[in-house]
Enzyme design. Sequence first.
Site, mmCIF file in Angstrom:
data_model
loop_
_atom_site.group_PDB
_atom_site.id
_atom_site.type_symbol
_atom_site.label_atom_id
_atom_site.label_comp_id
_atom_site.label_asym_id
_atom_site.label_seq_id
_atom_site.Cartn_x
_atom_site.Cartn_y
_atom_site.Cartn_z
ATOM 1 N N THR A 321 -9.487 -7.992 21.758
ATOM 2 C CA THR A 321 -8.204 -8.383 21.868
ATOM 3 C C THR A 321 -7.963 -9.550 22.411
ATOM 4 O OG1 THR A 321 -5.687 -7.580 22.511
ATOM 5 C CG2 THR A 321 -7.573 -7.016 23.909
ATOM 6 N N HIS A 373 -16.939 4.556 32.165
ATOM 7 C CA HIS A 373 -18.005 4.588 33.141
ATOM 8 C C HIS A 373 -18.917 6.085 32.915
ATOM 9 C CE1 HIS A 373 -20.736 3.540 36.365
ATOM 10 N NE2 HIS A 373 -19.757 3.053 37.229
#
Length: 402
Positions: A321, A373
């Site tokens: 983006t 994560h």
Amino acid sequence: MSIEIKTPTFPESVADGTVATWHKQPGEACATDELIVDIETDKVVLEVVAPSDGVIKEIIKGEGDTVLSEEVLAIFEAGAAASAAPAAAEAPAASTDASASTDAEKVGPAARKLIEENGLDANQIPGTGKNGGITKEDVVNFLKTKPAAAPAAPVKVDNAAALNIVSGERVEKRVPMTRLRATIAKRLVEAQQSAAMLTTYNEVNMKPIMELRKQYKDLFEKTHNGTRLGFMSFFVKAATEALKRFPAVNASIDGNDMVYHGYQDIGVAVSTERGLMVPVLRDTDAMTLADVESTIADFGKRGRDGKLGLDDMQGGTFTITNGGVFGSLMSTPILNPPQTAIMGMHKIQDRPMAVNGQVEILPMMYLALSYDHRMIDGKEAVQFLVTIKDLLEDPARMLLEV
């Protein structure tokens, strides 16, 4: 002969849709393949066209109604002539003023909605439609050329009488979220709640890419039939190479399974009037810089015109983006589930940097990588972003894959 006008077949990922705009009303003449109704889903707007010449006999699903795949929207009479009084369907809202009735007949539903939302006078808008009718495009063009200093017209609030605005008066307008906007909001919240999202940052010296682009942009455009050389293609190719080196960043999570993809399909966020859309570049490893640039340009044009299809936005293993085009210096992009990472580009800004003990003014860009994560360790995320930095600061490494 009566024909049922049905909702298009939705893919498995789309449960239902909403009738957005009827461009034709009962009794109005329709030509073959002429747009008659828009169906808004949580991803794109689907257009339904007339199957042949004829008229709409009856509308079954009105604007705002929720519809399922292959559900009947209207009854179409093939070969029938237009009604002498097509405005009869709107009798409840018709004005008692004869001239107002005439104006209403020459203004299409989509155009009328824009006129009301912007407080315009239909008589001031030149019509290019049939018999001088005013189309949605006529209203859009009129708004573009309308003088900015024009006196403010009364503001019309949905489902309420028009209000004359007095200086200092505070006005509010309540409008429902579009299906696309509501879906974006829902998914962004889900991404934050379901993923262990972290963001790592780095910065890249854009001088090598800018010099390369400056040197070859004219030849590139001439060689590739007018395709312009931008920055995004370099980032896509650098990300593709980095994804091959760090497969976890190119993976997705499906329940308790980690799915590793043996290909690179990179989504590129495109801002449109309806909201943010993320069309996908397929197999970027096999694409040239020119392929990337031309495809992104096509995505942008179709996004602005509302022509992006569901197939354009399905899948994707990684997303880029670019908030820099709007002036963003630094941001934290949110994951696009089920992907495990998204990279944010930002504004290129001259900054003093220490180079070999000397201070130089260099065009720098901050890069951000948000990652899940649960799937990606911090070490991999940092190394992935450093790899992209190294490739961009020495573009020859992309060619040599070193």
